[in-house]
Design an enzyme around this catalytic site. Sequence first.
Site, mmCIF file in Angstrom:
data_model
loop_
_atom_site.group_PDB
_atom_site.id
_atom_site.type_symbol
_atom_site.label_atom_id
_atom_site.label_comp_id
_atom_site.label_asym_id
_atom_site.label_seq_id
_atom_site.Cartn_x
_atom_site.Cartn_y
_atom_site.Cartn_z
ATOM 1 C CG ASP A 110 -5.918 8.037 6.734
ATOM 2 O OD1 ASP A 110 -6.105 8.124 7.662
ATOM 3 O OD2 ASP A 110 -6.191 9.148 5.748
ATOM 4 C CB THR A 111 -9.201 4.667 8.770
ATOM 5 O OG1 THR A 111 -9.335 4.028 7.525
ATOM 6 C CG2 THR A 111 -9.706 6.427 8.519
ATOM 7 C CE LYS A 170 -2.524 11.378 6.340
ATOM 8 N NZ LYS A 170 -3.814 11.829 5.787
ATOM 9 C CD GLU A 178 -2.988 0.156 0.570
ATOM 10 O OE1 GLU A 178 -2.678 1.309 -0.715
ATOM 11 O OE2 GLU A 178 -4.323 -0.158 0.434
#
Length: 201
Positions: free
Chosen positions: A107-108, A135, A103
């Site tokens: 993020d989430t 992140k 990837e």
Amino acid sequence: MNNFLTNDSALQKVLIPQNRLQERVSELGQEISQAFEGKDLVIVAILKGSFVFAADLLRAMNIQCSIDFMGISSYAGQPGSGVVRITKDLDQGIAGRSVLLVEDIIDTGLTANYLLHNLWQRKPASIDICALLDKSARRLIDLPIRYRGFEIPDVFVVGYGMDYQQRYRHLPHISVLRLNGSPDVTPDSIVSDPAGSTSES
Ligand code: PRP
């Protein structure tokens, strides 16, 4: 001549310069090569964002492996739900094989979590995650990221395959995009990587 849009006022700051990306991707390629030597490795790159990273990572490796791609997109009206639509499935079977899920950014974590569940149903020998950017401040689901390029702050990034409304994927570095209402990035919110290096603006 392409000046990489340095006069685009939406591009606020270079977060990770091209040379630092190349160094880190090279380190990841060596690490992954050592770990998967002798294994039947298939790299599963998630479209679209990971295509630049995956291409560089593959060229930084010195073992035999194959690469395949999955295309996904969020269901309209359900962004951030973790419910995705597969727009392109794998061409190869992965049963009994070692899978490296590649990837550009986690993020989430909802997308990668969905993909893990989907891929495990195909009975691979193993699945490991390799993410260029982490992140983690926005994570909703705990994920085992075995190979991580850089930890980044909660800013919107583009370049090196990543887009804003399908633009900026061509940038050779990773930049922060100034979105309406987003605060300026301060010098102390620069990126970090496991080797402890930091980027220069
Ligand atoms: C990005 C990225 C991941 C996902 C991560 O894809 O490539 O697949 O978002 O977000 P999450 O951890 O919050 O689920 P994006 O939706 O931008 O599509 P693209 O790769 O086609 O640009």
